[in-house]
Design a protein around this motif. Structure first.
Motif, PDB file in Angstrom:
ATOM      1  N   LEU A  54      44.242  76.099 -25.706  1.00 57.31           N
ATOM      2  CA  LEU A  54      43.507  75.859 -26.945  1.00 57.31           C
ATOM      3  C   LEU A  54      42.020  75.726 -26.607  1.00 57.31           C
ATOM      4  CD1 LEU A  54      44.004  75.219 -30.015  1.00 57.31           C
ATOM      5  CD2 LEU A  54      43.823  72.814 -29.383  1.00 57.31           C
ATOM      6  N   MET A  55      41.177  76.364 -27.388  1.00 59.66           N
ATOM      7  CA  MET A  55      39.733  76.369 -27.130  1.00 59.66           C
ATOM      8  C   MET A  55      38.975  75.818 -28.329  1.00 59.66           C
ATOM      9  SD  MET A  55      39.398  77.748 -24.093  1.00 59.66           S
ATOM     10  CE  MET A  55      40.273  78.833 -22.936  1.00 59.66           C
ATOM     11  N   ASN A 111      38.094  74.662 -22.880  1.00 65.56           N
ATOM     12  CA  ASN A 111      39.525  74.374 -22.920  1.00 65.56           C
ATOM     13  C   ASN A 111      39.725  72.952 -23.430  1.00 65.56           C
ATOM     14  OD1 ASN A 111      42.199  73.752 -22.420  1.00 65.56           O
ATOM     15  ND2 ASN A 111      42.164  74.321 -20.261  1.00 65.56           N
ATOM     16  N   ILE A 112      40.426  72.800 -24.563  1.00 67.19           N
ATOM     17  CA  ILE A 112      40.593  71.469 -25.147  1.00 67.19           C
ATOM     18  C   ILE A 112      42.059  71.080 -25.320  1.00 67.19           C
ATOM     19  CG2 ILE A 112      38.348  71.465 -26.317  1.00 67.19           C
ATOM     20  CD1 ILE A 112      39.850  72.212 -28.911  1.00 67.19           C
ATOM     21  N   GLY A 113      42.986  71.873 -24.775  1.00 65.82           N
ATOM     22  CA  GLY A 113      44.385  71.486 -24.889  1.00 65.82           C
ATOM     23  C   GLY A 113      45.333  72.640 -24.618  1.00 65.82           C
ATOM     24  N   HIS A 114      46.637  72.323 -24.705  1.00 64.77           N
ATOM     25  CA  HIS A 114      47.651  73.360 -24.520  1.00 64.77           C
ATOM     26  C   HIS A 114      48.858  73.075 -25.404  1.00 64.77           C
ATOM     27  CE1 HIS A 114      49.090  70.259 -21.674  1.00 64.77           C
ATOM     28  NE2 HIS A 114      50.293  70.744 -21.937  1.00 64.77           N
ATOM     29  N   GLN A 122      53.279  71.367 -31.687  1.00 62.98           N
ATOM     30  CA  GLN A 122      52.774  70.127 -31.119  1.00 62.98           C
ATOM     31  C   GLN A 122      51.914  70.522 -29.924  1.00 62.98           C
ATOM     32  OE1 GLN A 122      56.277  67.839 -30.225  1.00 62.98           O
ATOM     33  NE2 GLN A 122      56.826  67.540 -32.366  1.00 62.98           N
ATOM     34  N   ILE A 123      50.670  70.059 -29.925  1.00 60.75           N
ATOM     35  CA  ILE A 123      49.700  70.451 -28.898  1.00 60.75           C
ATOM     36  C   ILE A 123      49.112  69.211 -28.246  1.00 60.75           C
ATOM     37  CG2 ILE A 123      47.447  71.545 -28.505  1.00 60.75           C
ATOM     38  CD1 ILE A 123      48.149  73.598 -30.612  1.00 60.75           C
ATOM     39  N   ILE A 124      49.082  69.177 -26.914  1.00 63.10           N
ATOM     40  CA  ILE A 124      48.429  68.078 -26.200  1.00 63.10           C
ATOM     41  C   ILE A 124      46.942  68.385 -26.117  1.00 63.10           C
ATOM     42  CG2 ILE A 124      48.212  66.830 -24.021  1.00 63.10           C
ATOM     43  CD1 ILE A 124      51.157  67.203 -23.551  1.00 63.10           C
ATOM     44  N   LEU A 125      46.151  67.562 -26.796  1.00 62.48           N
ATOM     45  CA  LEU A 125      44.701  67.708 -26.778  1.00 62.48           C
ATOM     46  C   LEU A 125      44.105  66.962 -25.590  1.00 62.48           C
ATOM     47  CD1 LEU A 125      43.790  67.143 -30.552  1.00 62.48           C
ATOM     48  CD2 LEU A 125      44.033  69.317 -29.349  1.00 62.48           C
ATOM     49  N   ASN A 126      43.028  67.528 -25.028  1.00 61.74           N
ATOM     50  CA  ASN A 126      42.293  66.858 -23.956  1.00 61.74           C
ATOM     51  C   ASN A 126      41.112  66.063 -24.491  1.00 61.74           C
ATOM     52  OD1 ASN A 126      43.990  68.303 -22.223  1.00 61.74           O
ATOM     53  ND2 ASN A 126      42.530  69.995 -22.050  1.00 61.74           N
ATOM     54  N   ILE A 127      40.863  66.154 -25.802  1.00 62.49           N
ATOM     55  CA  ILE A 127      39.692  65.540 -26.419  1.00 62.49           C
ATOM     56  C   ILE A 127      40.119  64.739 -27.637  1.00 62.49           C
ATOM     57  CG2 ILE A 127      38.166  67.426 -25.676  1.00 62.49           C
ATOM     58  CD1 ILE A 127      38.305  68.422 -28.649  1.00 62.49           C
ATOM     59  N   ASP A 128      39.220  63.893 -28.123  1.00 62.86           N
ATOM     60  CA  ASP A 128      39.399  63.295 -29.431  1.00 62.86           C
ATOM     61  C   ASP A 128      39.232  64.415 -30.460  1.00 62.86           C
ATOM     62  OD1 ASP A 128      38.574  62.079 -32.028  1.00 62.86           O
ATOM     63  OD2 ASP A 128      38.757  60.209 -30.903  1.00 62.86           O
ATOM     64  N   PHE A 178      39.561  74.724 -33.845  1.00 66.22           N
ATOM     65  CA  PHE A 178      40.573  74.794 -32.802  1.00 66.22           C
ATOM     66  C   PHE A 178      41.047  76.245 -32.734  1.00 66.22           C
ATOM     67  CE2 PHE A 178      40.635  70.593 -34.690  1.00 66.22           C
ATOM     68  CZ  PHE A 178      40.637  69.744 -33.598  1.00 66.22           C
ATOM     69  N   LEU A 179      40.821  76.898 -31.605  1.00 66.42           N
ATOM     70  CA  LEU A 179      41.102  78.318 -31.485  1.00 66.42           C
ATOM     71  C   LEU A 179      42.219  78.561 -30.482  1.00 66.42           C
ATOM     72  CD1 LEU A 179      37.391  79.524 -31.299  1.00 66.42           C
ATOM     73  CD2 LEU A 179      38.885  79.603 -33.287  1.00 66.42           C
TER      74      LEU A 179
END
Length: 305
Positions: A248-249, A255-258, A272-278, A285-286
């Motif tokens: 996820l970009m 890169n902000i998640g997967h 359901q996506i694990i985000l690396n950011i708030d 979200f791309l």
């Protein structure tokens, strides 16, 4: 009040969805020391398990990574741990290292039980602050029924032995809507790759912070009280097919998640996506070059004072 999930859950209007969960297996634990063994190994408080209350939780490595997440019920004198079918043997071997000190037996009962999910709509409009540690259980006609959640839909798991043929599947494609609960069971490929807080388990009843020590507890507690990780599980939807193996970009190409899991809902995708950011740190979200839509969680991640 218009619920944020209406456009997704409308297909369940006036229907009941029932489907067997072929990917869910059962680890059965018997013996007088079964609860003592588990209390030192699981994130939830086994003392709250009873014939009328089930639990959601995880078993972690010493590094605090989830080996398996599960739902757990008590059936007569046995404890049934419901998890990804492919993780039952892995979990059994992990627990056996500790079980030698207890009067208990661990049994891979994948072929002794069937687990079904049942989903219906309800009229609940209030988003829970957090989810309960205990899950209501009923026993009837040799079926153990555990209520997982009421919002945004009612979801139960039904556990029965192979001889019971009274449960009939219907509208089974709509069971994918249970992903809206955002209370996941990890797969074998995900084992030992995530911390409990990355799956929001501190807000979904999956972690007891008062029960005492268990394997991985020090890491889990440190993450809760001193951790700086922003990782969290979020809910997204989009139409059509995208490459969910891609990261996820944001609109800056960061890169902000997967993607953690994805379900097909009548041609659309619910992930359901694990985000690396708030999530407030970006407006876009791309995934696979397409802007995807974030849905609100069915509970709050903010601790109430």
């Amino acid at each position: 009040m218009t619920l944020p999930y209406d456009t997704i859950t409308s297909s369940l209007q006036g229907k009941t969805a029932i489907a067997r969960l072929h990917d869910i297996g059962v680890l059965r634990i018997t013996g007088v020391d079964a609860k003592k063994l588990l209390q030192g190994q699981i994130t939830c408080d086994i003392n709250k398990l009873s014939s009328s209350d089930g639990l959601y939780g995880a078993i972690c490595s010493i590094k605090g990574r989830i080996i398996t997440s599960f739902y757990i019920v008590q059936k007569d004198d046995d404890i049934l741990i419901l998890m990804d079918r492919d993780l039952v043997e892995t979990t059994l071997l992990h627990l056996k290292k500790y079980a030698v000190f207890f009067k208990t037996e661990l049994i891979n009962d994948n072929d002794a039980f069937h687990v079904y999910a049942r989903a219906t709509l309800n009229n609940m409009e209030v988003v829970p602050e957090k989810l309960s540690e205990t899950l209501p259980i009923t026993h009837k006609n040799n079926i153990v029924s555990m209520t997982l959640n009421h919002y945004p839909i009612d979801t139960q798991w039904l556990i029965t032995d192979l001889e019971n043929t009274s449960i009939k599947e219907e509208n089974k494609e709509l069971i994918a809507l249970s992903a809206l609960a955002v209370r996941p069971i990890i797969t074998q490929a995900q084992s030992e790759t995530v911390l409990p807080q990355w799956l929001n388990m501190q807000r979904t009843g999956g972690i007891s912070f008062t029960k005492g020590c268990y394997t991985g507890q020090e890491i889990v507690a440190r993450m809760q009280y001193r951790g700086k990780s922003k990782k969290q599980l979020a809910l997204f939807q989009w139409e059509g097919n995208l490459d969910t193996t891609k990261e996820l970009m944001d609109d800056q190409g960061k890169n902000i998640g997967h993607v953690f899991s994805v379900e097909n809902i009548q041609g659309g995708q619910l992930a359901q996506i694990i985000l690396n950011i708030d999530p407030n740190e970006t407006e876009h979200f791309l995934l696979d070059g397409k802007d995807i839509s974030m849905l609100p969680l069915p509970y709050s991640l903010e601790a109430t004072k």
